[in-house]
Design an enzyme around this catalytic site. Structure first.
Site, PDB file in Angstrom:
ATOM      1  N   LYS A 146       0.815  -1.218   0.000  1.00 15.31           N
ATOM      2  CA  LYS A 146       0.000   0.000   0.000  1.00 15.31           C
ATOM      3  C   LYS A 146       0.853   1.275   0.000  1.00 15.31           C
ATOM      4  CE  LYS A 146      -4.159  -1.919   2.139  1.00 15.31           C
ATOM      5  NZ  LYS A 146      -5.179  -1.750   3.173  1.00 15.31           N
TER       6      LYS A 146
ATOM      7  N   GLY B 240      -0.790   2.232  13.541  1.00 12.97           N
ATOM      8  CA  GLY B 240      -0.026   1.640  12.439  1.00 12.97           C
ATOM      9  C   GLY B 240      -0.789   1.817  11.137  1.00 12.97           C
ATOM     10  N   GLY B 241      -0.433   1.012  10.140  1.00 21.05           N
ATOM     11  CA  GLY B 241      -1.008   1.161   8.801  1.00 21.05           C
ATOM     12  C   GLY B 241      -2.528   1.137   8.798  1.00 21.05           C
TER      13      GLY B 241
ATOM     14  N   GLY C 248     -14.633  -7.049  10.765  1.00 18.73           N
ATOM     15  CA  GLY C 248     -14.328  -6.142   9.660  1.00 18.73           C
ATOM     16  C   GLY C 248     -14.845  -6.596   8.300  1.00 18.73           C
TER      17      GLY C 248
END
Ligand code: ATR
Length: 271
Positions: free
Chosen positions: A66, A129-130, A240
């Site tokens: 990404k 984080g990411g 999710g």
């Protein structure tokens, strides 16, 4: 002619994106193909070049590419700039347009599918984080009182830099969450840490959820220690999967200009 798309990652075998986009295409009557491509770890840029030469119209990008996708894009949306990561590329002649649909996907899942408006809620985002970067700005724009908790507090301060200065965002480390008075218990806690992957529990204290609270784990496909903890604390729990489908729908919209109906796709994946 069928327009070609793909998801690029490493590993990518587990990706549900081809199935999701196939369902979107059938539902909307769009003539597209969508495949998985595992790029070598040092071969992301070369893979993108090959796709463009072969006439692909765009791709999704997943772990670990990404950030490389962010660097390769010739134009970036605001939300991709804030996320410092790109999960959707659109190829438009010489242009490579980079966007990030993760945050929109999360917000849409919480507000439209779970039907919990963010406005006025006390929201705690765990992690810096990411995964947290991807959702921070869209999340911060919904009128919620946003707090961030992270093990390494400096990472959280760094992460909020692109946020609007008018938005008051509180930053905590886990030790500051104890003891928590009733008035500052959270209505929504979102797990954007990597603890689900390692079966660890972020060090959250008991009594952190307000009555009727939502615990949202950005992981899907398994019950994480955070989900178990939240259930035991009486919170409503969501994984999710809805976010996964919603971020895909947003990418589909960027490419095709048509917004698919996500509910039947989420239901099919759950089944
Ligand atoms: P991802 O891309 O999945 O977000 P990452 O960029 O490595 O992965 O970020 C992992 C996040 O999970 C970080 O916020 C990390 O906290 P630090 O910034 O302090 O490293 C958080 N994290 C990982 N293990 C954790 C644990 N056991 N308890 C709490 N937070 C944890």
């Amino acid at each position: 002619m069928t327009d070609k798309y793909a998801v690029i990652g490493n590993p990518v075998a587990h990706s549900k994106s081809p199935l999701i986009h196939k369902m979107f295409a059938e539902q909307t009557g769009q003539d597209i193909s969508y495949e998985k491509i595992e790029a070598p770890l040092d071969g992301f840029a070369a893979t993108i070049e090959r796709l463009r030469k072969d006439g692909y119209k765009g791709c999704n990008v997943t772990v670990p590419f990404k950030f490389e996708a962010f660097n390769i894009a010739t134009e970036l949306s605001k939300r991709a700039q804030a996320a410092k990561a790109v999960n959707t590329l659109k190829f438009d002649n010489e242009k490579i347009i980079g966007d990030n649909t993760d945050g929109a996907g999360l917000v849409h899942d919480i507000e439209c599918n779970i039907e919990m408006p963010l406005k006025g809620k006390r929201v705690l985002l765990m992690g810096a984080g990411g995964a947290a970067y991807g959702v921070l700005v869209p999340l911060s724009q919904r009128g919620a009182g946003l707090a961030i908790v992270n093990r390494t507090i400096a990472n959280a301060w760094e992460m909020i830099k692109p946020c609007d200065a008018s938005q008051l965002i509180s930053i905590y480390d886990y030790s500051q969450l104890v003891p928590l008075p009733n008035s500052i218990r959270f209505n929504i806690i979102i797990n954007a840490t990597s603890t689900g992957l390692t079966d660890e529990m972020p060090p959250l204290p008991s009594g952190i959820f307000a009555p009727g609270a939502l615990a949202y784990d950005m992981m899907y496909g398994r019950e994480t220690p955070f989900m178990k903890f939240a259930r035991a604390q009486g919170a409503q729990v969501a994984d999710g999967l809805g976010m996964l489908v919603e971020q895909a729908a947003e990418a589909f919209y960027i490419w095709r200009g048509v917004r698919p109906d996500t509910a039947p796709v989420i239901a099919a994946l759950r089944a």
